[in-house]
Write a protein that holds these residues in place. Structure first.
Motif, short mmCIF file in Angstrom:
data_model
loop_
_atom_site.label_atom_id
_atom_site.label_comp_id
_atom_site.label_asym_id
_atom_site.label_seq_id
_atom_site.Cartn_x
_atom_site.Cartn_y
_atom_site.Cartn_z
N ARG A 88 0.84 -1.21 0.00
CA ARG A 88 0.00 0.00 0.00
C ARG A 88 0.86 1.25 0.00
O ARG A 88 0.60 2.20 -0.73
CB ARG A 88 -0.92 0.02 1.23
CG ARG A 88 -2.13 -0.89 1.10
CD ARG A 88 -3.10 -0.67 2.26
NE ARG A 88 -4.21 -1.58 2.17
CZ ARG A 88 -5.31 -1.38 1.43
NH1 ARG A 88 -5.44 -0.27 0.73
NH2 ARG A 88 -6.27 -2.27 1.39
N ILE A 135 -1.67 3.19 -2.18
CA ILE A 135 -3.01 2.61 -2.38
C ILE A 135 -3.94 3.04 -1.25
O ILE A 135 -3.65 2.79 -0.08
CB ILE A 135 -2.92 1.05 -2.41
CG1 ILE A 135 -1.96 0.60 -3.52
CG2 ILE A 135 -4.30 0.43 -2.61
CD1 ILE A 135 -1.69 -0.89 -3.53
N SER A 136 -5.06 3.64 -1.61
CA SER A 136 -6.00 4.12 -0.59
C SER A 136 -6.91 3.00 -0.13
O SER A 136 -6.91 1.89 -0.68
CB SER A 136 -6.85 5.26 -1.17
OG SER A 136 -7.81 4.68 -2.06
N ASP A 139 -9.83 2.72 -0.76
CA ASP A 139 -10.80 2.37 -1.81
C ASP A 139 -10.47 1.00 -2.41
O ASP A 139 -11.30 0.42 -3.12
CB ASP A 139 -10.77 3.40 -2.95
CG ASP A 139 -11.28 4.75 -2.49
OD1 ASP A 139 -11.93 4.79 -1.44
OD2 ASP A 139 -10.99 5.75 -3.18
N TYR A 140 -9.26 0.53 -2.17
CA TYR A 140 -8.83 -0.74 -2.76
C TYR A 140 -8.57 -1.79 -1.69
O TYR A 140 -8.12 -1.46 -0.58
CB TYR A 140 -7.51 -0.55 -3.53
CG TYR A 140 -7.64 0.26 -4.80
CD1 TYR A 140 -7.67 -0.35 -6.04
CD2 TYR A 140 -7.72 1.65 -4.75
CE1 TYR A 140 -7.78 0.39 -7.22
CE2 TYR A 140 -7.83 2.41 -5.91
CZ TYR A 140 -7.86 1.77 -7.14
OH TYR A 140 -7.97 2.51 -8.28
N PRO A 194 -14.41 4.56 -14.17
CA PRO A 194 -14.84 3.62 -13.12
C PRO A 194 -15.85 2.60 -13.66
O PRO A 194 -15.88 1.46 -13.22
CB PRO A 194 -15.50 4.53 -12.09
CG PRO A 194 -14.92 5.87 -12.32
CD PRO A 194 -14.60 5.96 -13.78
N PRO A 238 -13.42 -0.10 -16.22
CA PRO A 238 -12.08 0.10 -15.65
C PRO A 238 -10.98 -0.65 -16.41
O PRO A 238 -11.25 -1.59 -17.15
CB PRO A 238 -12.24 -0.48 -14.24
CG PRO A 238 -13.30 -1.50 -14.37
CD PRO A 238 -14.25 -1.00 -15.42
N ASP A 259 0.27 5.27 -11.03
CA ASP A 259 -0.91 5.87 -10.41
C ASP A 259 -1.98 4.79 -10.30
O ASP A 259 -2.65 4.46 -11.28
CB ASP A 259 -1.42 7.05 -11.25
CG ASP A 259 -2.65 7.69 -10.62
OD1 ASP A 259 -3.09 7.23 -9.54
OD2 ASP A 259 -3.17 8.66 -11.20
N ASN A 279 -4.79 4.77 -9.18
CA ASN A 279 -6.17 5.17 -9.46
C ASN A 279 -6.56 5.02 -10.93
O ASN A 279 -7.73 5.11 -11.28
CB ASN A 279 -6.41 6.60 -8.97
CG ASN A 279 -6.13 6.68 -7.48
OD1 ASN A 279 -6.67 5.88 -6.71
ND2 ASN A 279 -5.27 7.59 -7.08
N GLU A 280 -5.56 4.77 -11.78
CA GLU A 280 -5.87 4.52 -13.20
C GLU A 280 -6.40 3.09 -13.41
O GLU A 280 -6.82 2.75 -14.51
CB GLU A 280 -4.62 4.70 -14.06
CG GLU A 280 -4.15 6.12 -14.19
CD GLU A 280 -2.95 6.23 -15.13
OE1 GLU A 280 -2.78 5.38 -16.01
OE2 GLU A 280 -2.17 7.17 -14.93
N ASN A 303 -10.27 -2.40 -6.79
CA ASN A 303 -11.08 -1.27 -6.33
C ASN A 303 -12.42 -1.80 -5.82
O ASN A 303 -13.10 -2.55 -6.53
CB ASN A 303 -11.30 -0.27 -7.48
CG ASN A 303 -11.86 1.04 -6.96
OD1 ASN A 303 -12.79 1.06 -6.15
ND2 ASN A 303 -11.28 2.13 -7.42
N ASN A 351 -15.15 -0.52 -5.65
CA ASN A 351 -16.34 -0.15 -6.42
C ASN A 351 -16.73 -1.23 -7.43
O ASN A 351 -17.78 -1.17 -8.05
CB ASN A 351 -16.19 1.23 -7.10
CG ASN A 351 -15.14 1.23 -8.20
OD1 ASN A 351 -14.60 0.18 -8.56
ND2 ASN A 351 -14.83 2.41 -8.72
#
Ligand SMILES: Cc1ncc(COP(=O)(O)O)c(C=O)c1O
Length: 361
Positions: A58, A63-64, A66-67, A166, A169, A184, A186-187, A210, A212
């Protein structure tokens, strides 16, 4: 300790410092009087190991929450099916970039599960490049887009990534270049990687997903194939590969101690530059890969004849360098120069290549 430079593609060389720590702690981990290999996966000792491994990954990749970060089994090959089984609905198409043998396998597995479109392919040119992203032909509202970020066998690598959303993805098989450069996170919707190149030994696969995406997972999947199972039980649903995760902890400790991904990337760039410069100087060595797509992890090159390649491999072995044979499906020679290969090892290979050329050129 290994007394050779090991250029194997995976399982592959591990950092010497990591191997020394593992050796010193092997019989008596943390003064417990027994090996971490003998510890219960439910023990506080092992919990600390897996927590540290996760924390390190992390922190290296920023890594936030969110994952989720998972340690799974079945190799990257199991992810070829787990990804579509969990994430591809019956009403959607999954887009795949076909850039080598591993992406072919990922595509084949996805086709068993649902609708798949190959949106880009370099098969016609024997996978000697990554097709220009601008020329890809994505499906509207695709379920996801899957790429293989580094093609271990053909020696190509993505140096930029397609922009996704999102809803659709980007999913990447990063087995052969995870933690080799800054990224990154988040990509990406999901990243998976078999550990046996940059992370540790074989037997464990890291999955970064992720949260989501979890709403997509169908009910009643076999438990072991369901990402939710492993997220809920923090990778401890069944007995995980404890020793392999321990080595990931040590390897990621080593990366952090050595300046993190910024430094690792700088050294990896230097190693690749050194080797490609050697290959590109003169016409004795040649690289089948287009310059813009060349991998910084797996450097494929040819000599003027297959006979010379056989002599090269034998002489290299005599000089203390192993694992330089190209994959059996493509032939030639390949130097895998993952994070743990020191710059000195690449310099040693380059000097050997110069001498070999002088004698045989
Ligand atoms: C890019 C890539 N993907 C997938 C795999 C398959 O990994 P595994 O053997 O862990 O299933 C490999 C193995 O070398 C690989 O290099």
């Amino acid at each position: 300790m290994s007394t050779v430079y090991n250029f194997n593609a995976g399982p592959s060389t591990l950092p010497r410092d990591v191997m020394e720590i593992a050796r010193d702690e092997f019989l008596n981990y943390d003064n417990l009087g027994y090996s971490i290999m003998e510890a219960s996966h439910r023990s506080p000792e092992f919990q600390n190991v897996i927590d540290t491994a996760e924390k390190n990954i992390r922190s290296l990749l920023n890594i936030s929450d969110d994952y989720s970060v998972l340690f799974l089994q079945g190799g990257a090959s199991t992810q070829f099916s787990m990804v579509p089984v969990n994430l591809l609905s019956t009403t959607q198409t999954a887009d795949y970039a076909q850039t080598g043998a591993w992406s072919e396998k990922a595509i084949k597995e996805a086709q068993r599960c649902g609708s798949v479109k190959i949106v880009a392919s370099s098969k016609d040119s024997n996978y000697n490049h990554i097709p220009e992203i601008e020329s890809w032909d994505p499906t509207e509202n695709n379920g996801y887009l899957h790429i293989t970020s580094n093609n271990t066998i053909f020696g190509t690598q993505f140096h930029q990534f397609p922009k996704c959303s999102p809803e659709s993805p980007l999913i990447a098989d990063m087995s052969s270049d995870i933690l080799s450069r800054k990224l990154d996170i988040n990509e990406f919707g999901l990243i998976y990687a078999g550990a046996q190149k940059n992370l540790g030994p074989s037997g464990v696969t890291v999955v970064i997903i992720n949260k989501n995406l979890l709403g997509r997972i169908p009910k009643n999947l076999p438990a072991m194939l369901d990402y939710n199972t492993h997220i809920k039980s923090t990778s401890l649903y069944n007995t995980p590969p404890t020793f392999a995760i321990y080595i990931i902890m040590l390897t990621t400790n080593w990366i952090i101690k050595n300046g993190g991904l910024a430094n690792i990337e700088e050294v990896n760039n230097k190693k690749a530059q050194l080797l490609y410069d050697k290959i590109d100087t003169g016409d004795f060595y040649s690289c089948p890969v287009e310059k813009a797509s060349r991998s910084k992890m797996n450097v494929c090159f040819r000599l003027p004849s297959e006979e010379l390649e056989a002599t090269f491999l034998k002489s290299a072995k005599d000089e203390g360098m192993i694992g330089l044979k190209g994959h059996r499906s493509v032939g030639g020679t390949r130097a895998s120069i993952y994070n743990a290969m020191p710059l000195d090892g690449v310099q040693f290979l380059v000097d050997f290549m110069s001498n070999f050329e002088k004698k045989n050129g």
